[in-house]
Design an enzyme around this catalytic site. Sequence first.
Site, short mmCIF file in Angstrom:
data_model
loop_
_atom_site.label_atom_id
_atom_site.label_comp_id
_atom_site.label_asym_id
_atom_site.label_seq_id
_atom_site.Cartn_x
_atom_site.Cartn_y
_atom_site.Cartn_z
N CYS A 72 -90.19 39.15 -16.51
CA CYS A 72 -90.69 39.16 -15.14
C CYS A 72 -92.17 38.86 -14.98
O CYS A 72 -92.59 38.36 -13.93
CB CYS A 72 -90.42 40.53 -14.49
SG CYS A 72 -88.77 41.20 -14.81
N CYS A 75 -93.78 35.49 -13.65
CA CYS A 75 -93.72 35.16 -12.23
C CYS A 75 -94.47 36.16 -11.36
O CYS A 75 -95.15 35.78 -10.41
CB CYS A 75 -92.26 35.11 -11.76
SG CYS A 75 -91.41 33.60 -12.19
N HIS A 76 -94.31 37.44 -11.64
CA HIS A 76 -94.85 38.48 -10.76
C HIS A 76 -96.22 38.99 -11.19
O HIS A 76 -96.87 39.71 -10.43
CB HIS A 76 -93.86 39.65 -10.66
CG HIS A 76 -92.54 39.27 -10.07
ND1 HIS A 76 -92.35 39.04 -8.72
CD2 HIS A 76 -91.33 39.05 -10.66
CE1 HIS A 76 -91.09 38.71 -8.50
NE2 HIS A 76 -90.45 38.70 -9.66
N MET A 113 -85.25 33.53 -7.38
CA MET A 113 -85.31 34.57 -8.40
C MET A 113 -83.98 34.61 -9.15
O MET A 113 -82.91 34.61 -8.54
CB MET A 113 -85.58 35.93 -7.76
CG MET A 113 -85.54 37.07 -8.78
SD MET A 113 -85.97 38.65 -8.04
CE MET A 113 -85.14 39.76 -9.18
N HIS A 352 -102.43 24.68 -12.66
CA HIS A 352 -101.67 24.87 -13.90
C HIS A 352 -102.05 23.81 -14.93
O HIS A 352 -103.03 23.96 -15.62
CB HIS A 352 -100.17 24.86 -13.60
CG HIS A 352 -99.33 25.27 -14.76
ND1 HIS A 352 -99.44 26.51 -15.34
CD2 HIS A 352 -98.37 24.61 -15.46
CE1 HIS A 352 -98.59 26.61 -16.36
NE2 HIS A 352 -97.94 25.45 -16.46
N HIS A 394 -95.24 19.71 -12.10
CA HIS A 394 -95.47 20.14 -13.48
C HIS A 394 -95.57 18.88 -14.35
O HIS A 394 -94.61 18.46 -14.97
CB HIS A 394 -94.34 21.05 -13.98
CG HIS A 394 -94.69 21.76 -15.25
ND1 HIS A 394 -94.69 21.12 -16.47
CD2 HIS A 394 -95.06 23.04 -15.50
CE1 HIS A 394 -95.04 21.98 -17.42
NE2 HIS A 394 -95.28 23.15 -16.85
#
EC number: 1.7.2.1
Length: 568
Positions: A72, A75-76, A113, A352, A394
């Site tokens: 997790c 992402c979080h 998700m 990124h 990306h």
Amino acid sequence: MPFGKPLVGTLLASLTLLGLATAHAKDDMKAAEQYQGAASAVDPAHVVRTNGAPDMSESEFNEAKQIYFQRCAGCHGVLRKGATGKPLTPDITQQRGQQYLEALITYGTPLGMPNWGSSGELSKEQITLMAKYIQHTPPQPPEWGMPEMRESWKVLVKPEDRPKKQLNDLDLPNLFSVTLRDAGQIALVDGDSKKIVKVIDTGYAVHISRMSASGRYLLVIGRDARIDMIDLWAKEPTKVAEIKIGIEARSVESSKFKGYEDRYTIAGAYWPPQFAIMDGETLEPKQIVSTRGMTVDTQTYHPEPRVAAIIASHEHPEFIVNVKETGKVLLVNYKDIDNLTVTSIGAAPFLHDGGWDSSHRYFMTAANNSNKVAVIDSKDRRLSALVDVGKTPHPGRGANFVHPKYGPVWSTSHLGDGSISLIGTDPKNHPQYAWKKVAELQGQGGGSLFIKTHPKSSHLYVDTTFNPDARISQSVAVFDLKNLDAKYQVLPIAEWADLGEGAKRVVQPEYNKRGDEVWFSVWNGKNDSSALVVVDDKTLKLKAVVKDPRLITPTGKFNVYNTQHDVY
């Protein structure tokens, strides 16, 4: 995505309140989440309990903590403030309650998700634990400063004891460094014989390999923030130094400006949010700079702005550093590291990866969750443009080629949709197209991680590694640069590998030095067989399949010459 019938109304209503449920393309967004949700190496040191949260034993808390950082945190965020995923702080999660959280984790969301429960990746008991865990205050991992770095630093072969010239017979420019993700290793593969030269133990899940400016030293960084320096001149390529610059990391680079070749190495951490400058021959840590600060859009403080891509300027003695959450590009001047100067350029949140345009002057970098590409002029040291592109770009390093109408362009594929965006990069001879999205191609679908071409090639390759359709994730699209109006050709890379069962995801096209071969990883599970597939760039026919029991979960591949000289 299916939902349990008793919870449909409650769950969807709650998702709307949270702002999580939209009508986006679910498969493409799931691909993006799958990529961003890769395991984190962070391991917080202590248990935290919070008023209002369900009781958890220490063993339960520790088990849930481990699952969170494996599944997790990417992402979080480590502190659960939200990044690609939404915030999961106790004020939000306690309000939603145990039943809602269990349903959310089990079935996922339309925004992408993952459905951890219905997919079978987490058991019912684990989901119950996770729903409890995220109602507690996030445990903050420890900081990692100079004492910790110096304690981890090792010089295995002193510079004075290293060879003065290349002692092996390897064709170093055509050597490949291949990440063996789950094995915590890299394989050095001879590009001519297609044989493994050596397997070297590294940090966990090496993210990238980078070459020193001289082409002598190979630098690899694992997600556990461990850097290994490998001397390719040794009789047998040998690790000569190592260091940990944090707890979790993604990026490393070597100085390339004339007169400073190989003098410094820089690495950026996800946690703690910082970058470190080291001696280029020994990795001795010299300076550490935190990246915590204000976001470029709302000017609010962010406690966890992670360092993403780093690239070495050819115009100034500078490293160009992407800071993900704040959306700032830092120009770190290493002319005098004792009096370090850092110039901050505001771009867009969630910076990124990216690479140079064909002139090596302009840094083209994706702000993936902003759906933009920022153009940084490394000579004039300013932001030239923000270009709107597709969903969650990306590019890896991106791909440069000359378009018959628009002139030189740089291109990116996307995690969140199947488009390929082409951006004009020639302000001198094609000013009307410079820093604009001049065209858009349509590929197989979302879930792309890398796009690649070569100055000697007339083809453009696009992977779709995280597309949920196995037929797409196991193949690549190839565009004819001489006829971009024609439909792409699909190469069945995984089928050519002939591996039997498994996910067999195809990832990262990489050219050899001559630009006449393209290498692909067929990435299978740790207990399954994987392979490298080599394609003849001219004929698009299978040329070779590299199989070896030591090729465990191969992902990124980095040709020494192309990496050293920024050829893409």
